[in-house]
Write a protein that holds these residues in place. Structure first.
Motif, PDB file in Angstrom:
ATOM      1  N   MET A   1       0.828  -1.212   0.000  1.00 51.12           N
ATOM      2  CA  MET A   1       0.000   0.000   0.000  1.00 51.12           C
ATOM      3  C   MET A   1       0.865   1.266   0.000  1.00 51.12           C
ATOM      4  SD  MET A   1      -2.996   1.319  -0.023  1.00 51.12           S
ATOM      5  CE  MET A   1      -3.952   2.759   0.460  1.00 51.12           C
ATOM      6  N   ILE A   2       1.911   1.261   0.838  1.00 49.40           N
ATOM      7  CA  ILE A   2       2.782   2.428   0.924  1.00 49.40           C
ATOM      8  C   ILE A   2       3.516   2.629  -0.395  1.00 49.40           C
ATOM      9  CG2 ILE A   2       4.763   3.438   2.102  1.00 49.40           C
ATOM     10  CD1 ILE A   2       3.944   1.797   4.575  1.00 49.40           C
ATOM     11  N   LYS A   3       4.081   1.546  -0.923  1.00 50.65           N
ATOM     12  CA  LYS A   3       4.802   1.652  -2.190  1.00 50.65           C
ATOM     13  C   LYS A   3       3.877   2.094  -3.312  1.00 50.65           C
ATOM     14  CE  LYS A   3       8.441  -1.725  -1.142  1.00 50.65           C
ATOM     15  NZ  LYS A   3       9.067  -3.016  -1.550  1.00 50.65           N
ATOM     16  N   PHE A   4       2.637   1.583  -3.287  1.00 49.20           N
ATOM     17  CA  PHE A   4       1.664   1.958  -4.331  1.00 49.20           C
ATOM     18  C   PHE A   4       1.375   3.455  -4.289  1.00 49.20           C
ATOM     19  CE2 PHE A   4      -2.807   2.902  -5.300  1.00 49.20           C
ATOM     20  CZ  PHE A   4      -2.833   2.548  -6.650  1.00 49.20           C
ATOM     21  N   CYS A   5       1.138   3.998  -3.081  1.00 47.42           N
ATOM     22  CA  CYS A   5       0.837   5.426  -2.954  1.00 47.42           C
ATOM     23  C   CYS A   5       2.022   6.288  -3.363  1.00 47.42           C
ATOM     24  CB  CYS A   5       0.425   5.739  -1.513  1.00 47.42           C
ATOM     25  SG  CYS A   5      -1.185   5.069  -1.039  1.00 47.42           S
ATOM     26  N   VAL A   6       3.218   5.874  -2.953  1.00 43.23           N
ATOM     27  CA  VAL A   6       4.417   6.638  -3.303  1.00 43.23           C
ATOM     28  C   VAL A   6       4.618   6.644  -4.810  1.00 43.23           C
ATOM     29  CG1 VAL A   6       6.925   6.720  -3.108  1.00 43.23           C
ATOM     30  CG2 VAL A   6       5.527   6.288  -1.075  1.00 43.23           C
ATOM     31  N   ARG A   7       4.489   5.473  -5.438  1.00 40.75           N
ATOM     32  CA  ARG A   7       4.665   5.393  -6.888  1.00 40.75           C
ATOM     33  C   ARG A   7       3.565   6.146  -7.625  1.00 40.75           C
ATOM     34  NH1 ARG A   7       6.075  -1.110  -7.122  1.00 40.75           N
ATOM     35  NH2 ARG A   7       8.214  -0.944  -6.298  1.00 40.75           N
ATOM     36  N   LEU A   8       2.337   6.066  -7.110  1.00 36.58           N
ATOM     37  CA  LEU A   8       1.216   6.763  -7.737  1.00 36.58           C
ATOM     38  C   LEU A   8       1.473   8.268  -7.777  1.00 36.58           C
ATOM     39  CD1 LEU A   8      -1.763   6.557  -8.818  1.00 36.58           C
ATOM     40  CD2 LEU A   8      -2.475   7.003  -6.452  1.00 36.58           C
ATOM     41  N   VAL A   9       1.896   8.810  -6.646  1.00 36.84           N
ATOM     42  CA  VAL A   9       2.140  10.249  -6.570  1.00 36.84           C
ATOM     43  C   VAL A   9       3.326  10.647  -7.427  1.00 36.84           C
ATOM     44  CG1 VAL A   9       2.883  12.099  -5.029  1.00 36.84           C
ATOM     45  CG2 VAL A   9       1.048  10.554  -4.320  1.00 36.84           C
ATOM     46  N   GLN A  10       4.391   9.859  -7.365  1.00 33.66           N
ATOM     47  CA  GLN A  10       5.581  10.203  -8.141  1.00 33.66           C
ATOM     48  C   GLN A  10       5.314  10.138  -9.644  1.00 33.66           C
ATOM     49  OE1 GLN A  10       8.635   7.561  -6.604  1.00 33.66           O
ATOM     50  NE2 GLN A  10       9.305   9.097  -5.112  1.00 33.66           N
ATOM     51  N   ARG A  11       4.374   9.289 -10.046  1.00 32.41           N
ATOM     52  CA  ARG A  11       4.053   9.151 -11.466  1.00 32.41           C
ATOM     53  C   ARG A  11       3.108  10.234 -11.956  1.00 32.41           C
ATOM     54  NH1 ARG A  11       4.336   5.468 -15.535  1.00 32.41           N
ATOM     55  NH2 ARG A  11       2.591   5.375 -17.011  1.00 32.41           N
ATOM     56  N   TRP A  12       2.138  10.616 -11.117  1.00 29.30           N
ATOM     57  CA  TRP A  12       1.049  11.464 -11.590  1.00 29.30           C
ATOM     58  C   TRP A  12       1.057  12.883 -11.040  1.00 29.30           C
ATOM     59  CZ3 TRP A  12      -1.645  10.133 -15.684  1.00 29.30           C
ATOM     60  CH2 TRP A  12      -1.741   8.777 -16.023  1.00 29.30           C
ATOM     61  N   LEU A  13       1.733  13.129  -9.935  1.00 31.78           N
ATOM     62  CA  LEU A  13       1.716  14.484  -9.382  1.00 31.78           C
ATOM     63  C   LEU A  13       2.819  15.321 -10.019  1.00 31.78           C
ATOM     64  CD1 LEU A  13       0.465  16.418  -7.261  1.00 31.78           C
ATOM     65  CD2 LEU A  13       2.291  15.722  -5.706  1.00 31.78           C
ATOM     66  N   PRO A  14       2.455  16.366 -10.746  1.00 33.09           N
ATOM     67  CA  PRO A  14       3.483  17.189 -11.387  1.00 33.09           C
ATOM     68  C   PRO A  14       4.094  18.186 -10.409  1.00 33.09           C
ATOM     69  CG  PRO A  14       1.311  18.052 -11.905  1.00 33.09           C
ATOM     70  CD  PRO A  14       1.094  16.814 -11.073  1.00 33.09           C
ATOM     71  N   GLU A  15       5.030  18.956 -10.900  1.00 35.12           N
ATOM     72  CA  GLU A  15       5.617  20.065 -10.133  1.00 35.12           C
ATOM     73  C   GLU A  15       4.494  20.989  -9.645  1.00 35.12           C
ATOM     74  OE1 GLU A  15       6.561  23.411  -9.867  1.00 35.12           O
ATOM     75  OE2 GLU A  15       8.358  22.905  -8.735  1.00 35.12           O
ATOM     76  N   PRO A  16       4.572  21.505  -8.408  1.00 37.49           N
ATOM     77  CA  PRO A  16       3.464  22.304  -7.871  1.00 37.49           C
ATOM     78  C   PRO A  16       2.977  23.421  -8.790  1.00 37.49           C
ATOM     79  CG  PRO A  16       4.995  21.802  -6.116  1.00 37.49           C
ATOM     80  CD  PRO A  16       5.601  21.269  -7.374  1.00 37.49           C
ATOM     81  N   PHE A  17       3.871  24.060  -9.521  1.00 34.07           N
ATOM     82  CA  PHE A  17       3.438  25.123 -10.421  1.00 34.07           C
ATOM     83  C   PHE A  17       2.573  24.558 -11.553  1.00 34.07           C
ATOM     84  CE2 PHE A  17       4.509  27.931 -14.165  1.00 34.07           C
ATOM     85  CZ  PHE A  17       3.644  28.943 -13.793  1.00 34.07           C
ATOM     86  N   ILE A  18       2.952  23.389 -12.083  1.00 38.62           N
ATOM     87  CA  ILE A  18       2.149  22.738 -13.118  1.00 38.62           C
ATOM     88  C   ILE A  18       0.798  22.328 -12.537  1.00 38.62           C
ATOM     89  CG2 ILE A  18       2.094  20.877 -14.815  1.00 38.62           C
ATOM     90  CD1 ILE A  18       4.316  22.978 -15.208  1.00 38.62           C
ATOM     91  N   PHE A  19       0.813  21.842 -11.300  1.00 36.55           N
ATOM     92  CA  PHE A  19      -0.425  21.458 -10.614  1.00 36.55           C
ATOM     93  C   PHE A  19      -1.379  22.646 -10.524  1.00 36.55           C
ATOM     94  CE2 PHE A  19      -2.909  20.585  -6.717  1.00 36.55           C
ATOM     95  CZ  PHE A  19      -3.428  19.337  -7.045  1.00 36.55           C
ATOM     96  N   ALA A  20      -0.843  23.821 -10.208  1.00 39.01           N
ATOM     97  CA  ALA A  20      -1.673  25.026 -10.116  1.00 39.01           C
ATOM     98  C   ALA A  20      -2.268  25.391 -11.478  1.00 39.01           C
ATOM     99  CB  ALA A  20      -0.844  26.188  -9.574  1.00 39.01           C
ATOM    100  N   ILE A  21      -1.488  25.239 -12.535  1.00 38.87           N
ATOM    101  CA  ILE A  21      -2.000  25.543 -13.877  1.00 38.87           C
ATOM    102  C   ILE A  21      -3.101  24.560 -14.264  1.00 38.87           C
ATOM    103  CG2 ILE A  21      -1.394  25.612 -16.327  1.00 38.87           C
ATOM    104  CD1 ILE A  21       1.350  26.638 -15.537  1.00 38.87           C
ATOM    105  N   VAL A  22      -2.881  23.258 -13.981  1.00 38.60           N
ATOM    106  CA  VAL A  22      -3.898  22.248 -14.292  1.00 38.60           C
ATOM    107  C   VAL A  22      -5.199  22.542 -13.537  1.00 38.60           C
ATOM    108  CG1 VAL A  22      -4.490  19.809 -14.061  1.00 38.60           C
ATOM    109  CG2 VAL A  22      -2.223  20.465 -14.884  1.00 38.60           C
ATOM    110  N   LEU A  23      -5.089  22.869 -12.242  1.00 42.40           N
ATOM    111  CA  LEU A  23      -6.281  23.201 -11.454  1.00 42.40           C
ATOM    112  C   LEU A  23      -7.004  24.420 -12.034  1.00 42.40           C
ATOM    113  CD1 LEU A  23      -5.258  22.730  -7.698  1.00 42.40           C
ATOM    114  CD2 LEU A  23      -6.799  21.330  -9.067  1.00 42.40           C
ATOM    115  N   THR A  24      -6.249  25.357 -12.567  1.00 41.59           N
ATOM    116  CA  THR A  24      -6.864  26.542 -13.178  1.00 41.59           C
ATOM    117  C   THR A  24      -7.777  26.136 -14.329  1.00 41.59           C
ATOM    118  OG1 THR A  24      -4.957  27.922 -12.608  1.00 41.59           O
ATOM    119  CG2 THR A  24      -6.405  28.728 -14.356  1.00 41.59           C
TER     120      THR A  24
END
Length: 450
Positions: A1-24
């Motif tokens: 479960m821990i490895k899955f969550c870590v890999r999920l985030v590392q694969r899909w969560l972009p740099e915070p600035f990109i995250f802000a643009i996507v949310l926009t």
């Protein structure tokens, strides 16, 4: 479960600035069909909100820079270093960082956000074999209790009498709600304690028995800044050098800060808000660095870490403009979300659904003030109609606002800047804490409502 969550985030969560643009763009594309707004209306609401967080962005930058400069003072570094030598194992280090961070955030969120990660970074210098990503994630995870603590903006706003309270809640609150019914209510205190215990245990158990990602020594290095030249005697110095080397100037200006805070907090009923925390950091930094020029150098060294805050806050202010803005239809996205929550609620489930509504909204509007502006006119009125205690309604909103901060990079920016990590390095661990704390908070709100 821990490895899955870590890999999920590392694969899909972009740099915070990109995250802000996507949310926009996500907010914009939702607003057009749901709120029946034209593209031009969405752009107008976005652009009109871009600069609405300038004052708050400056405060956040100063919290980061002043806190870091204070931590760089020799006496503070020695104190943190001594405390960092207490844990002898990686698990003990993770547990201690989580508890220190959570308690500090409960006392004051600005203080806790900085102190926790500085303490974690010093432990990484002292202790071999500790997973650095998890250590910083543990320091940030304590932030989940901030809005249920003594600096919670919504509970403190509810406790403040005046016409503004009645107006903000659309007439639902005509008298202030004391903190004894929100922050200091036994239900809330038990929830806070259970959450702290749960994330402490979870963070400790998440530490790998082998294969820990230890810290890159380069991340722990302090930026080399030429130290100011100190003189044992003022004799022969120019007037400018005497001013730069005079501790008297630091003492006098620090004394002004202290005098103001004593009057404000002790005699005029002020609260320990973000501005007061910054003043405390400034005063202590000036005193402990000894001379003005020494503090200037430490401040300049710390300022580079504020770049993420300066860049991203205008974009989140723009998102807030989309969420709160209305077009010709007169429909606000925040209102739509709140109404959907209300329609399926009962007196028992209303606090839980209010919490969920606030948690979703927080992904787009990570600001307690923003939540208050959007939800207060709707949620307190609906809660009154259902017979739900206003203290419970306000507490549910506050917990929802804090809960999804665990996976929202917005508030992690100061911690990440100090730790020299990216959001994807810590958010996988925080996702586990999100699931565990969510069960405790949701269950606690249901029990409180019964």
């Amino acid at each position: 479960m821990i490895k899955f969550c870590v890999r999920l985030v590392q694969r899909w969560l972009p740099e915070p600035f990109i995250f802000a643009i996507v949310l926009t763009f996500v907010a914009a594309f939702i607003a057009m069909p749901v709120c029946r707004q034209t593209p031009l209306e969405v752009v107008w609401n976005w652009g009109g909100g871009v600069w609405n967080l300038l004052a708050f962005a400056m405060q956040m930058a100063l919290v980061l820079v002043c806190g870091s400069a204070l931590a760089a003072a020799p006496v503070v570094k020695r104190g943190i270093g001594a405390l960092a030598r207490v844990p002898k194992t990686p698990s003990a280090a993770i547990a201690l960082v989580t508890v220190v961070s959570a308690l500090a955030c409960w006392l004051n969120w600005g203080f806790g956000l900085i102190v926790g990660v500085i303490f974690a970074k010093e432990i990484a210098r002292q202790l071999q074999g500790v997973d650095y990503r998890l250590l910083i994630a543990s320091a940030y995870s304590g932030f989940v209790v901030w809005h249920a603590g003594l600096s919670g903006s919504i509970p403190l706003t509810m406790a403040t009498p005046g016409e503004a309270l009645t107006k903000a809640t659309n007439g639902a609150l005509t008298a202030p709600v004391p903190v004894s019914q929100t922050i200091l209510d036994p239900h809330n205190i038990v929830m806070v304690l259970l959450v702290i215990v749960a994330i402490t245990v979870a963070n400790t158990l998440m530490h790998p028995r082998k294969g820990a990602v230890t810290v890159d020594p380069a991340l722990l290095e302090e930026d080399s800044v030429e130290a100011p030249k100190l003189f044992k005697s003022m004799k022969g110095l120019t007037p400018a050098q005497k001013l730069e080397q005079s501790p008297v100037l630091s003492w006098l200006i620090a004394l002004m800060f202290v005098a103001f805070l004593v009057v404000r907090l002790g005699f005029r009923g002020g609260s320990l808000d973000l501005g007061a925390v910054i003043m405390i950091f400034l005063a202590m930094g000036l005193l402990l660095h000894g001379t003005p020029v020494a503090y200037v150098r430490a401040f300049g060294q710390a300022a580079s870490g504020a770049s993420g805050i300066i860049l991203q806050f205008p974009f989140y202010a723009g998102i807030m403009g989309i969420i709160t803005g209305v077009g010709a239809s007169g429909i606000c996205m925040g209102t739509v979300l709140a109404d959907a929550c209300i329609r399926i609620s009962t007196p028992i489930t209303y606090p839980l659904l209010t919490f969920v509504c606030a948690a979703v909204l927080n992904l787009f509007v990570p600001s307690g003030g923003g939540h208050w502006a959007i939800q207060a006119p709707i949620m307190f009125t609906a809660g009154a109609d259902l017979g739900v205690d206003p203290g419970l309604t306000g507490t549910a909103i506050a917990w929802g606002d804090a809960w999804t901060n665990l996976i929202q990079p917005f508030w992690a920016l100061p911690a990440l800047a100090i730790a020299k990590l990216s959001a994807k390095d810590i958010m996988g661990f925080c996702l586990i804490d999100l699931l565990i704390s969510g069960l405790i908070i949701g269950g606690g709100l249901l029990i409180w409502a019964i």
